[in-house]
Design a protein around this motif. Structure first.
Motif, PDB file in Angstrom:
ATOM      1  N   MET A  39       1.026  -1.417   0.016  1.00 13.81           N
ATOM      2  CA  MET A  39       0.083   0.025  -0.014  1.00 13.81           C
ATOM      3  C   MET A  39       1.022   1.220  -0.026  1.00 13.81           C
ATOM      4  O   MET A  39       0.524   2.518  -0.538  1.00 13.81           O
ATOM      5  CB  MET A  39      -0.820   0.041   1.310  1.00 13.81           C
ATOM      6  CG  MET A  39      -2.004  -1.088   1.097  1.00 13.81           C
ATOM      7  SD  MET A  39      -2.852  -1.531  -0.326  1.00 13.81           S
ATOM      8  CE  MET A  39      -3.420   0.132  -0.705  1.00 13.81           C
ATOM      9  N   SER A  42       2.100   1.296  -3.712  1.00 14.60           N
ATOM     10  CA  SER A  42       1.067   1.700  -4.724  1.00 14.60           C
ATOM     11  C   SER A  42       0.257   3.239  -4.358  1.00 14.60           C
ATOM     12  O   SER A  42      -0.553   3.567  -5.184  1.00 14.60           O
ATOM     13  CB  SER A  42       0.100   0.565  -4.526  1.00 14.60           C
ATOM     14  OG  SER A  42      -0.726   0.334  -3.555  1.00 14.60           O
ATOM     15  N   LEU A  49      -5.427   4.214  -8.302  1.00 12.45           N
ATOM     16  CA  LEU A  49      -5.294   3.042  -7.614  1.00 12.45           C
ATOM     17  C   LEU A  49      -6.518   2.439  -7.632  1.00 12.45           C
ATOM     18  O   LEU A  49      -7.550   3.051  -7.220  1.00 12.45           O
ATOM     19  CB  LEU A  49      -4.715   3.323  -6.220  1.00 12.45           C
ATOM     20  CG  LEU A  49      -4.870   1.821  -5.732  1.00 12.45           C
ATOM     21  CD1 LEU A  49      -3.951   0.730  -6.246  1.00 12.45           C
ATOM     22  CD2 LEU A  49      -4.435   2.167  -4.092  1.00 12.45           C
ATOM     23  N   VAL A  52      -7.233  -3.976  -5.567  1.00 16.45           N
ATOM     24  CA  VAL A  52      -5.720  -5.121  -5.173  1.00 16.45           C
ATOM     25  C   VAL A  52      -6.321  -6.462  -5.244  1.00 16.45           C
ATOM     26  O   VAL A  52      -7.331  -6.752  -4.550  1.00 16.45           O
ATOM     27  CB  VAL A  52      -5.296  -4.673  -3.812  1.00 16.45           C
ATOM     28  CG1 VAL A  52      -4.316  -5.774  -3.411  1.00 16.45           C
ATOM     29  CG2 VAL A  52      -5.047  -3.137  -3.884  1.00 16.45           C
ATOM     30  N   PHE A  74      -5.761  -3.981   5.102  1.00 15.34           N
ATOM     31  CA  PHE A  74      -5.796  -2.963   4.077  1.00 15.34           C
ATOM     32  C   PHE A  74      -6.728  -1.746   4.492  1.00 15.34           C
ATOM     33  O   PHE A  74      -7.538  -2.004   5.197  1.00 15.34           O
ATOM     34  CB  PHE A  74      -6.824  -3.487   2.880  1.00 15.34           C
ATOM     35  CG  PHE A  74      -5.771  -4.676   2.094  1.00 15.34           C
ATOM     36  CD1 PHE A  74      -5.193  -4.092   1.206  1.00 15.34           C
ATOM     37  CD2 PHE A  74      -5.827  -5.913   2.280  1.00 15.34           C
ATOM     38  CE1 PHE A  74      -4.260  -4.817   0.419  1.00 15.34           C
ATOM     39  CE2 PHE A  74      -5.042  -6.917   1.820  1.00 15.34           C
ATOM     40  CZ  PHE A  74      -4.216  -6.303   0.524  1.00 15.34           C
ATOM     41  N   VAL A  78      -9.736   0.940   0.381  1.00 12.65           N
ATOM     42  CA  VAL A  78      -9.116   0.007  -0.524  1.00 12.65           C
ATOM     43  C   VAL A  78      -9.889  -1.225  -1.093  1.00 12.65           C
ATOM     44  O   VAL A  78     -10.412  -2.032  -0.072  1.00 12.65           O
ATOM     45  CB  VAL A  78      -7.805  -0.323  -0.336  1.00 12.65           C
ATOM     46  CG1 VAL A  78      -7.144  -1.010  -1.033  1.00 12.65           C
ATOM     47  CG2 VAL A  78      -6.827   0.974   0.278  1.00 12.65           C
ATOM     48  N   ARG A  79     -10.162  -1.318  -2.248  1.00 11.95           N
ATOM     49  CA  ARG A  79     -11.096  -2.382  -2.783  1.00 11.95           C
ATOM     50  C   ARG A  79     -10.092  -3.517  -2.859  1.00 11.95           C
ATOM     51  O   ARG A  79      -8.895  -3.616  -3.818  1.00 11.95           O
ATOM     52  CB  ARG A  79     -11.815  -2.055  -4.258  1.00 11.95           C
ATOM     53  CG  ARG A  79     -12.816  -1.146  -4.062  1.00 11.95           C
ATOM     54  CD  ARG A  79     -13.307  -0.672  -5.496  1.00 11.95           C
ATOM     55  NE  ARG A  79     -14.503   0.002  -5.351  1.00 11.95           N
ATOM     56  CZ  ARG A  79     -14.921   0.666  -6.530  1.00 11.95           C
ATOM     57  NH1 ARG A  79     -14.562   0.402  -7.568  1.00 11.95           N
ATOM     58  NH2 ARG A  79     -16.036   1.091  -6.445  1.00 11.95           N
TER      59      ARG A  79
END
Length: 192
Positions: A39, A42, A49, A52, A74, A78-79
């Motif tokens: 993370m 990225s 982004l 993931v 995560f 964040v997907r």
């Protein structure tokens, strides 16, 4: 990651596949440092982004506790999509973990057939087309693509994000199949 961001236009979104260190060597155990490293790097993608992907090794048997602990690492927002490849993962316990964490079960296709349950575990979707049955190999034929377009449009509303990837690239098959699929999904009145 910063160079990819600089080379792509506004609105372009990239999926990031998690390192095999996390999925294949650590096998989801002790996920804090590998997820943090992923993370951190990225983050240079900024608004580019996308999801993931955690593609699990085919020999990794279901482990709901490790999956839950990994997904908890995560950051919010964040997907994360999970692609298990061992049949032991197809249980209600695993489905519940994915749903509770808002993680998408990656719908995977091989030989123009689903190889995963078609569970909707998040308000967005992730589909991977590994290998079709059409000729020339490994292309997808129109009937297979129409079936997938139907599954997607029947499962998610038109406003939902569904990420679809073709990785059957010999002879440029992925590009050709992705374009044909985009047209079919677009014909189903869903923005592609």
């Amino acid at each position: 990651f910063a160079a990819w961001r600089a080379r792509t236009p506004d609105g372009f979104v990239m999926a990031v596949k998690a390192s095999r260190f996390l999925t294949h060597i650590k096998r989801l155990r002790d996920p804090e440092e590998p997820v943090r490293r992923l993370m951190t790097h990225s983050a240079a993608l900024g608004p580019r982004l996308g999801p993931v992907l955690l593609q699990l090794p085919p020999t990794l048997r279901a482990d709901a506790r490790s999956l839950d602990a990994c997904l908890a690492c995560f950051p919010a927002g964040v997907r994360v999509a999970v692609e298990p490849r061992h049949e032991s993962w197809w249980t209600e316990e695993i489905r519940s973990v994915l749903t509770e964490r808002g993680a998408a079960l990656c719908w995977a296709d091989r030989h123009s057939r689903p190889v995963t349950p078609l569970w909707r575990t998040a308000d967005w979707g992730y589909v991977r087309f590994h290998e079709g049955r059409a000729r020339p190999w490994p292309r997808y034929g129109p009937a297979a693509l129409r079936s997938w377009a139907g599954r997607i449009t029947q499962t998610w509303p038109a406003s939902a994000d569904v990420f679809a990837y073709f990785n059957n690239d010999p002879g440029g098959a992925a590009v050709k199949d992705a374009e044909a699929f985009r047209r079919m999904v677009g014909a189903a009145t869903v923005p592609a």
